[in-house]
Design a protein around this motif. Structure first.
Motif, PDB file in Angstrom:
ATOM      1  N   ARG A  11       0.827  -1.204   0.000  1.00  0.00           N
ATOM      2  CA  ARG A  11       0.000   0.000   0.000  1.00  0.00           C
ATOM      3  C   ARG A  11       0.865   1.260   0.000  1.00  0.00           C
ATOM      4  O   ARG A  11       0.532   2.245  -0.645  1.00  0.00           O
ATOM      5  CB  ARG A  11      -0.941   0.007   1.196  1.00  0.00           C
ATOM      6  N   ALA A  12       1.996   1.214   0.732  1.00  0.00           N
ATOM      7  CA  ALA A  12       2.903   2.362   0.766  1.00  0.00           C
ATOM      8  C   ALA A  12       3.532   2.590  -0.607  1.00  0.00           C
ATOM      9  O   ALA A  12       3.635   3.731  -1.066  1.00  0.00           O
ATOM     10  CB  ALA A  12       3.987   2.151   1.824  1.00  0.00           C
ATOM     11  N   ILE A  13       3.935   1.523  -1.267  1.00  0.00           N
ATOM     12  CA  ILE A  13       4.498   1.654  -2.616  1.00  0.00           C
ATOM     13  C   ILE A  13       3.445   2.192  -3.575  1.00  0.00           C
ATOM     14  O   ILE A  13       3.739   3.056  -4.402  1.00  0.00           O
ATOM     15  CB  ILE A  13       5.071   0.304  -3.088  1.00  0.00           C
ATOM     16  N   LEU A  14       2.222   1.703  -3.465  1.00  0.00           N
ATOM     17  CA  LEU A  14       1.137   2.183  -4.313  1.00  0.00           C
ATOM     18  C   LEU A  14       0.899   3.674  -4.106  1.00  0.00           C
ATOM     19  O   LEU A  14       0.697   4.422  -5.065  1.00  0.00           O
ATOM     20  CB  LEU A  14      -0.138   1.389  -4.020  1.00  0.00           C
ATOM     21  N   LYS A  15       0.970   4.122  -2.858  1.00  0.00           N
ATOM     22  CA  LYS A  15       0.777   5.541  -2.565  1.00  0.00           C
ATOM     23  C   LYS A  15       1.894   6.383  -3.174  1.00  0.00           C
ATOM     24  O   LYS A  15       1.648   7.451  -3.742  1.00  0.00           O
ATOM     25  CB  LYS A  15       0.718   5.761  -1.059  1.00  0.00           C
TER      26      LYS A  15
END
Length: 160
Positions: A11-15
């Motif tokens: 999720r952090a990479i996606l953000k």
């Protein structure tokens, strides 16, 4: 537990991709528009220069007789040439020139950002209506705090 941490990292990479792609696309769009009327030239040596002008990033190496000292100089000013939409490569034994359009990396960043925005919106929508955000499993009847039985996504129905 390891999967739970992996989902947070994902999720952090996606953000980062979502917001970074958007910012990079806007910066390249501005650069494309601005270089239509102004230019920046950085001379590395007497023979080699890197420039941004006419919607393109360019590298040129034109060897001249004699030694080529390592001298930095930066010039900026008004650009009066034509706007170039495509790449240009001349790589010979003497004269080397490579130009590529600024819209190309901007378009790649915009597409990556749009893909990340869509994936994030889909995961949020699935979690809101009670589906697993990863595998779309219907979590109706499962209590809060229960891991998805299909894929093992985190508890709470939000994939965290």
């Amino acid at each position: 537990m390891l999967y739970h941490v992996g989902m947070r990292v994902r999720r952090a990479i996606l953000k980062v991709v979502k917001w970074g792609g958007t910012v990079v696309a806007v910066v390249f769009a501005y650069a494309c528009l601005e270089t239509n009327r102004s230019q920046l030239i950085v001379s590395i040596t007497r023979d080699t220069k890197v420039h941004v002008a006419g919607g393109q990033f360019g590298f040129e190496n034109i060897p001249r007789a004699g030694p080529s000292p390592f001298v930095w100089s930066v010039q900026s000013g008004y650009y009066s040439g034509a706007y170039r939409w495509w790449y240009e490569i001349h790589w010979g034994p003497i004269y080397r020139k490579v130009h590529f359009p600024l819209w190309l990396p901007g378009m790649v960043a915009a597409l990556l950002g749009a893909y990340a925005w869509e994936k994030d919106a889909l995961a949020t929508r699935r979690a809101r209506i009670g589906f697993c955000p990863k595998c779309n499993y219907d979590r109706a009847g499962l209590g809060d705090g229960v891991v998805c039985p299909e894929c093992g996504a985190g508890a709470g129905g939000n994939g965290k």
